[in-house]
Design a protein around this motif. Sequence first.
Motif, PDB file in Angstrom:
ATOM      1  N   ALA A   5      -5.860 -10.586  -7.435  1.00 12.94           N
ATOM      2  CA  ALA A   5      -5.320  -9.533  -6.951  1.00 12.94           C
ATOM      3  C   ALA A   5      -6.445  -8.519  -6.483  1.00 12.94           C
ATOM      4  CB  ALA A   5      -4.224  -8.985  -7.965  1.00 12.94           C
ATOM      5  N   MET A  41      -2.887  -2.885  -2.268  1.00 11.05           N
ATOM      6  CA  MET A  41      -2.848  -3.939  -2.965  1.00 11.05           C
ATOM      7  C   MET A  41      -2.730  -5.303  -2.358  1.00 11.05           C
ATOM      8  SD  MET A  41      -0.890  -4.446  -6.734  1.00 11.05           S
ATOM      9  CE  MET A  41       0.718  -4.091  -6.237  1.00 11.05           C
ATOM     10  N   HIS A  80       0.919  -1.147   0.025  1.00 16.03           N
ATOM     11  CA  HIS A  80      -0.151   0.038   0.009  1.00 16.03           C
ATOM     12  C   HIS A  80       0.752   1.042  -0.066  1.00 16.03           C
ATOM     13  CE1 HIS A  80       0.000  -1.457   4.364  1.00 16.03           C
ATOM     14  NE2 HIS A  80       0.824  -0.174   4.526  1.00 16.03           N
ATOM     15  N   VAL A 104      -7.017  -4.636  -5.875  1.00 15.98           N
ATOM     16  CA  VAL A 104      -6.312  -3.175  -5.677  1.00 15.98           C
ATOM     17  C   VAL A 104      -7.622  -2.178  -5.496  1.00 15.98           C
ATOM     18  CG1 VAL A 104      -5.501  -1.221  -7.047  1.00 15.98           C
ATOM     19  CG2 VAL A 104      -4.862  -3.717  -7.758  1.00 15.98           C
TER      20      VAL A 104
END
Lengths: 533, 797
Positions: free
Chosen positions: A253, A246, A224, A255
């Motif tokens: 993933a 993230m 982050h 984000v």
Amino acid sequence: MSETVRTYSTQGGPRKRRLQGFRPRHAVLIVLLVLAGYAFWTTRDVHPIARFIPADQKYCIEFVELLETRTRIAQSSVWSALPESVLAGEVPVLLGLDPESAGAPPTGMFGWVFNNLVPGSLYLTGRDLETFEDVLVLSKMSRVGCLLERFHGLVPGVDADPAGGLGLRKVSDQGLYYAVRGRVLMASPSREALIRSLVLASEDAMSDEVLDAALGRAGREHVHGTVTLAEDDPLGHAFSSVGFAMRIDPSEAQVACRARLREAFRDQWHTLLDGAVPQPLTVPPNGMLTISADFGKPVRDVWTGLAEGLQRYGIEAISSEDWRAWEQPPEDTEIGPQHFFAGLLGPVGPGIRLSWCGVDLNEIVPVPEIAGTFDADAEAIQRFVDATPAAPDDALPWASFARYDEETQRVHLPMAGGPSIEPTAAPCAAGLLASTSKTVADTLVATVPTEHLPGEGNLYIHVRPHPCVEMIVQAGRLLVEQSLLRGHTPESYDATTGEWLASAASIEHVSTLVAVERDELRLDLSLVCTRAN
Amino acid sequence: MACERQRYQSNHRRRTRCVVVLLVWTVFSAANIANALEAGAAKTEITPPLGTPLNGYGDRLGRGAVAVHDQVWARCLYLDDGETNLFLVNTDLCFITRELRDRVLELAPKEVPPERIILTATHTHNGHGGMVRGLLLRSASGRFMPEVLESTAARIAETMRQAHSLRKRGAIGYGTGTQDGLSKNRRVDEGSTDPQIGVIRVEDADGAPIAILANFAAHPTSVGERDRLSVSADYPGYYYSELEKLAGSECVAMFTNGAQGNQTCGNPEERTGWPRTESIGRLLAGRVFDVADKLVCGDAKLTVGYAAPQLPRTIANNWFPPTTVLHTIEINDLLLTFFPGEPCVELGLRMRDRALERGYTAQFTVGLADDYLLYFAPTEYYAKPCYETAASFYGPFVENWFYREFSKLMTKGEPELDLPVRETPEVNARAGADWIRVEGGPYERGHQQGAAFAGRIVRKFEETVVAPCDSGALIPKAEWWTNAPSFINIATVAVPRLAIAARPMLEGLDERLLHEMDGMAAGAGLSFDACWLVHCASVLAAQTDVEALYGSPFCTMFAAVGDRAGADEVLVGRNFDWAGSDRPVVIDTVNERGQRFVRVGFGWTTGAFTGMNDSGLIVCAERVEALGRPSTEGPPIELVLREILEGANGLKAATAQLQAASHLRGYHVLVADSTSARVVEFGDESVVRKSTGGLLLGADSEGLEADDPRHARYTRAAKLLEEERILSVAEIQGMLVDAAPECQGQERIFNGTTRASVVFEPKARKMHVAFRQDDGSLGDYLTIDVKAQAKPAGSGS
């Protein structure tokens, strides 16, 4: 009592007696104790990381517990799923993991040393957002790491760089400088950046609180951080700062971004953004690429806002004048699909859902099939139906005039080709359904979703890359079979698209939710892979 | 005992005799069975579901059917003479697609081998499409519908199965009737039509008709515009109904279309709408029944010819596969030839003449069979712009190809020989040019040149045709072309279109020259159209706003006549200027009539920019931009000169032939023989200029603008010529390398683009040729003796 004069001395006597019982091991013990004391004293954690980070840095990123997470991050299938152009394949290497060993952590003495040098979080900070030449890497070492570092003179390639008493070290073959203060290890390819950090006045450094708040602006995940943007930085014209977090898991993933909008940028897009507040968004019809949007205004204004915004960047793909001309064509104009859709969709909204359902490869020419649902009340639909001009009496049944079928309550516009090129609109549970394809409209009309997506926002985009790429590839193959695709033979085409397909096959879907909250833009992106390594 | 033995022997002999008789009877009866005809016929409806696109008209834009006016059918005749069996299928479709044929053959009954299954379409333009996967034909056939393809193929196969299962002892007869007014030539008023109606009658042992087949040539396009989206078999549908009414419902009426490429249906009863369609079908059925009713049927010997030959090369090679399917059926002395597309009526009539010459008593041409390669136009139409030629992509001699290929399938007569091809001639590189000698008939000569310079011809095609099309320089400026997305390889469509646009320039060219170009194309591995585009790319480019593909004047030229030429009487000097990088070529030609001529030009053209023949006739050309753009109304100048070189005899005839080429614009042509010389100037009108004071310049410098580089060049040439009282070859050679320092660029006689210098001695039939060398200087002159039967050019000096 004896009158004898007694002489007392600081030497001899008892000391001698003590020395007579002294053992060498005692000396070793003492030395060790002294050394331990020295080691303990000199490796105290007396400096907060923030103390070495200039307050005016443009970016600051924290990799949380890197040693614990880096293997997991490096082994995530996300990196192999991303295009090579974003250097995704390099990430495991950049994290110091040998791709040959499938991202296994370093072992042996080297691994032990490495683990002690960077045992916790890693911070990246700097001012140069283009070349990153001044990047400063900070981490807290373990006590053992600190002590080991003192033996740098034994390591070939590490040289002392006095730097006016600052005591830098230079790793020559890496072009890297580093210094240690307390338990804090600082490294940078830029000597100046490192020196600046070491001589930073306390009032010019970040405080722990400020650093913590900045890093956690968009949440706290594996990675982050925050980026402050000048107007001439990439994206700087739009945002003054961006915070992000993230999370990288084995097969996906996440984000999260929070971006501060610049006033000027907001003004450029004011037609689109004014009045836009996060809303519950309705699930779009099923498709390979789907969009759900709600900017609090009808389609006409969304189009106009987009057109005006893009025009400021020299993009003339859509134009507000065109829309007006389509929506209210001169009387002698032959009604085409653009008039059909503009007249139909202009007043409806604010909820807009669009789906790219596929490509009809068998049509007279391959055409994409697009469908959308729009918030619309019965009155709006009736207005459009009433406004649909009657086809001339002598019009042949297949002539291109919009026609309303009372029985099915559908408006359709026959065009060239078959039903996949016959724009059709009909009332549906979500309001109004419109599609470029009659077949798609017929299929969807009874099954359009009406439930809401989780969370609120203004724009939701969901992409399943593999079906999208596969459709494009199949359409292209039809062209290449008849030499209609520039620069490709069937063989070269298959070779090229094979790579695309393989790459796209590794991603299950990508979705993003964007919300505009006053002067901040919130974006949550999720990438889910089809397999986990 | 003896009596018993005798009786036994007698019985044994009797038994033996019986066995022998039985065996003989069996053999003979088996032979009889082998010759006995079996026949069966069936029909199945193949009407598609509404919404299926109909096939045949591009302006339908692929829209689906909205109604069924009358059903469409697959009809099948099964024939078996004991040695050969076959299925002949007629379908109410516009054409047989490859996809349909392939699927039908997969599903067809295995009793008949695939090579004896013949699929034909009536060519109704109201039958269903949707059975073409390729993008380019979808514009006429509509979207691809695999389910329609599958159901149509399955029903056709089912029809075959029924025809086979219904087979019985039968007899067959054939004959022809005539028609007048049922068809007409749709392209030429009072143009050719096929008056013949071919009829085959198949009946059972009781004489009841099993099937009656008609062969008649006319487009089934009688359905009116308002019914464009109605399914219908067109006039064949009414024909079926009427004939089955006349012959009995057990009879399967069949219809095959003939050489209908340029034939449409007539309107003898002057009806409109469906009554017109009904009228044609009814009248046709009546005439067919009249013929069929009189036929005497019997057994027949059947022969099926099958071939899958390599097609001639086509400019549209991305649209069509390289091979096709050809069939013939022989029923005793009747020959049926099946064309995989739409032959124009001339092909049908000529095919018939050839068949009759070979001993057949009748011949039917069947079009739209087994494949669809669009139209086949006769040679004489190829240069004429019309729909049929615009949809013909196999060159002007495709008809000859069909005659040859069909002749190989016929059992009567000798097969026609393939086109003669000689060995590739040796290319001699001498003095900065390539020299070849070509001999034989036009095709052979062209083939030799094409094979000798294949690489540079193909390269020229890529550079002057494909690349400008790809870049957009040579494509129409209409919206469709210019708005095509950048990923579309527009050249794939633009090059064939350009070829169609260039064909009218063939008009007026001698057919022998077309044969030569055909040979040249084959030798180079290109299609005829590609070769032709190479020839006229420069003229086409000159029509556009882009830089002309040859920005070169290809001159200077002048002649000394009479006393000024001394004993030679006429001498001609010529510098051949060319801005391109093409390597010059000297082509020494001896044609099949023994005529000889030598051209200095390039390997990619059969034309002549500079040349001389064995009668001493000389031709040279010069481009004069001020006189206008080269016209596309006829062949490029070098081909006109080439014809003159090969055909004209003497200056007068050559001048007349030049003046007759009224399409030429923007050139000066110097033509000379051993008696005199002329310059013909092609502007808005052609003007003939003669020598003055024994000198004749390619351009009159006094008439040129002062800033025209030719003004300085020809002024200089005139000055040099005037300096000599009597000119000799050596003096002219000296003038041709003149590079006066006061002149620059194209103002110089020998300038930067001069590729060759030629001095002609017409009286002696000699050419002295020199070429620019790598260092920019002119090389040594080589002398070519252009007398008949002289040794090849380039072999001496």
